[in-house]
Design a protein around this motif. Structure first.
Motif, mmCIF file in Angstrom:
data_model
loop_
_atom_site.group_PDB
_atom_site.id
_atom_site.type_symbol
_atom_site.label_atom_id
_atom_site.label_comp_id
_atom_site.label_asym_id
_atom_site.label_seq_id
_atom_site.Cartn_x
_atom_site.Cartn_y
_atom_site.Cartn_z
ATOM 1 N N TYR A 31 0.811 -1.215 0.000
ATOM 2 C CA TYR A 31 0.000 0.000 0.000
ATOM 3 C C TYR A 31 0.849 1.271 0.000
ATOM 4 C CZ TYR A 31 -4.818 -1.710 0.543
ATOM 5 O OH TYR A 31 -6.063 -2.256 0.339
ATOM 6 N N LEU A 32 1.756 1.394 0.949
ATOM 7 C CA LEU A 32 2.405 2.688 1.088
ATOM 8 C C LEU A 32 3.627 2.624 1.982
ATOM 9 C CD1 LEU A 32 1.554 3.956 4.163
ATOM 10 C CD2 LEU A 32 -0.651 3.993 3.023
ATOM 11 N N MET A 33 4.381 3.723 1.960
ATOM 12 C CA MET A 33 5.463 3.997 2.895
ATOM 13 C C MET A 33 5.214 5.396 3.440
ATOM 14 S SD MET A 33 9.540 4.521 2.235
ATOM 15 C CE MET A 33 9.268 6.152 1.536
ATOM 16 N N LEU A 120 8.477 -4.835 13.465
ATOM 17 C CA LEU A 120 7.309 -5.293 12.709
ATOM 18 C C LEU A 120 6.071 -5.213 13.588
ATOM 19 C CD1 LEU A 120 6.108 -6.662 10.142
ATOM 20 C CD2 LEU A 120 6.598 -8.863 11.243
ATOM 21 N N HIS A 121 4.978 -4.733 12.998
ATOM 22 C CA HIS A 121 3.702 -4.730 13.705
ATOM 23 C C HIS A 121 2.625 -5.305 12.784
ATOM 24 C CE1 HIS A 121 1.619 -3.337 17.362
ATOM 25 N NE2 HIS A 121 0.564 -3.505 16.578
ATOM 26 N N ILE A 146 8.555 -1.577 10.324
ATOM 27 C CA ILE A 146 8.903 -0.264 10.873
ATOM 28 C C ILE A 146 10.420 -0.148 10.875
ATOM 29 C CG2 ILE A 146 8.827 1.191 12.945
ATOM 30 C CD1 ILE A 146 6.157 -0.356 13.620
ATOM 31 N N THR A 147 10.929 0.886 10.200
ATOM 32 C CA THR A 147 12.374 1.058 10.077
ATOM 33 C C THR A 147 12.794 2.405 10.650
ATOM 34 O OG1 THR A 147 12.380 -0.267 8.046
ATOM 35 C CG2 THR A 147 14.309 1.122 8.452
ATOM 36 N N LEU A 154 11.357 7.678 11.498
ATOM 37 C CA LEU A 154 11.155 6.292 11.091
ATOM 38 C C LEU A 154 10.395 6.256 9.783
ATOM 39 C CD1 LEU A 154 7.936 5.169 11.618
ATOM 40 C CD2 LEU A 154 8.607 5.908 13.910
ATOM 41 N N TYR A 155 10.426 5.083 9.166
ATOM 42 C CA TYR A 155 9.614 4.811 7.991
ATOM 43 C C TYR A 155 8.683 3.649 8.320
ATOM 44 C CZ TYR A 155 12.597 7.956 5.406
ATOM 45 O OH TYR A 155 13.257 9.073 4.977
ATOM 46 N N GLN A 156 7.398 3.871 8.087
ATOM 47 C CA GLN A 156 6.389 2.840 8.289
ATOM 48 C C GLN A 156 5.916 2.370 6.917
ATOM 49 O OE1 GLN A 156 2.783 4.215 10.153
ATOM 50 N NE2 GLN A 156 2.015 2.173 10.520
ATOM 51 N N PHE A 157 5.879 1.068 6.734
ATOM 52 C CA PHE A 157 5.419 0.471 5.486
ATOM 53 C C PHE A 157 4.113 -0.263 5.757
ATOM 54 C CE2 PHE A 157 9.950 0.903 5.465
ATOM 55 C CZ PHE A 157 10.277 1.337 4.195
#
Length: 199
Positions: A31-33, A120-121, A146-147, A154-157
């Motif tokens: 979906y997205l980042m 990771l979530h 989650i990076t 952070l970056y959420q994917f």
């Protein structure tokens, strides 16, 4: 594995099949980042605090009953799982689209929010239909790596998987982007307060 080979432990890898990523009869769509300027621990706290969806996200994800539902918490040393259950709920127009509930008048919902620390979530929603017991459950899983990139960035994917037919139209993807962007605004405001006032 980019690190020392002796430290690589396959047992610590997440179960992609359980998330719907390796199931040929499920749908899966990246979906997205999203970039968030907060510490990554705040995002885990937000995602585990599932009552916030009734307050922050309006009717996008539930009809308002999630905040008053009972919950229980489990931990096995590897992850933390918060589970909420709703019975006899009714869909809103928005979550009818979000969860593929077309033609449904009432449902039971189990929401599992699972933190696989540190990166990771998983949000797993399982819908069953008391007035249509022969209907297979609808399961939708939000797979969210989650990076952290810096202490307060952070970056959420997000990749979405479903057990039911779903084409993942742009409207659905943008709806989830809007939901996660609401979280981003809240998390960045909280981080600003920490930065100004300390923990």
């Amino acid at each position: 594995w980019p690190g020392t080979p002796e430290r690589a432990d396959p047992a610590t890898l997440p179960d992609c099949y359980a998330f719907g990523l390796d199931r040929p009869d499920w749908t899966a769509k990246p979906y997205l980042m999203l970039k968030i300027e907060s510490n990554y621990s705040l995002l885990f706290e937000n995602l585990l605090d599932t009552l916030h969806i009734s307050f922050v996200h309006g009717t996008a994800l539930d009809g308002g009953r999630m905040a008053s539902s009972t919950f229980h918490l489990e931990s096995n040393g590897k992850n933390v799982r918060l589970i909420r259950e709703l019975t006899g709920d009714t869909p809103t127009p928005i979550n009818t689209k979000q969860y593929g509930l077309h033609g449904v008048t009432t449902f039971n919902r189990k929401l599992e929010s699972i933190a696989y620390l540190p990166n990771l979530h998983i949000i797993r929603n399982t819908f069953t239909f008391p007035d249509r017991p022969e209907h297979p459950p609808h399961v939708r899983v939000n797979v969210m790596p989650i990076t952290p990139s810096r202490e307060n960035e952070l970056y959420q994917f997000l990749t979405m998987t479903t057990s039911y037919p779903e084409t993942h139209p742009a409207e659905l993807i943008e709806g989830m982007r809007s939901v996660l962007d609401e979280d981003r605004v809240v998390l960045e405001a909280i981080q600003d307060l920490y930065d100004e006032n300390g923990p």
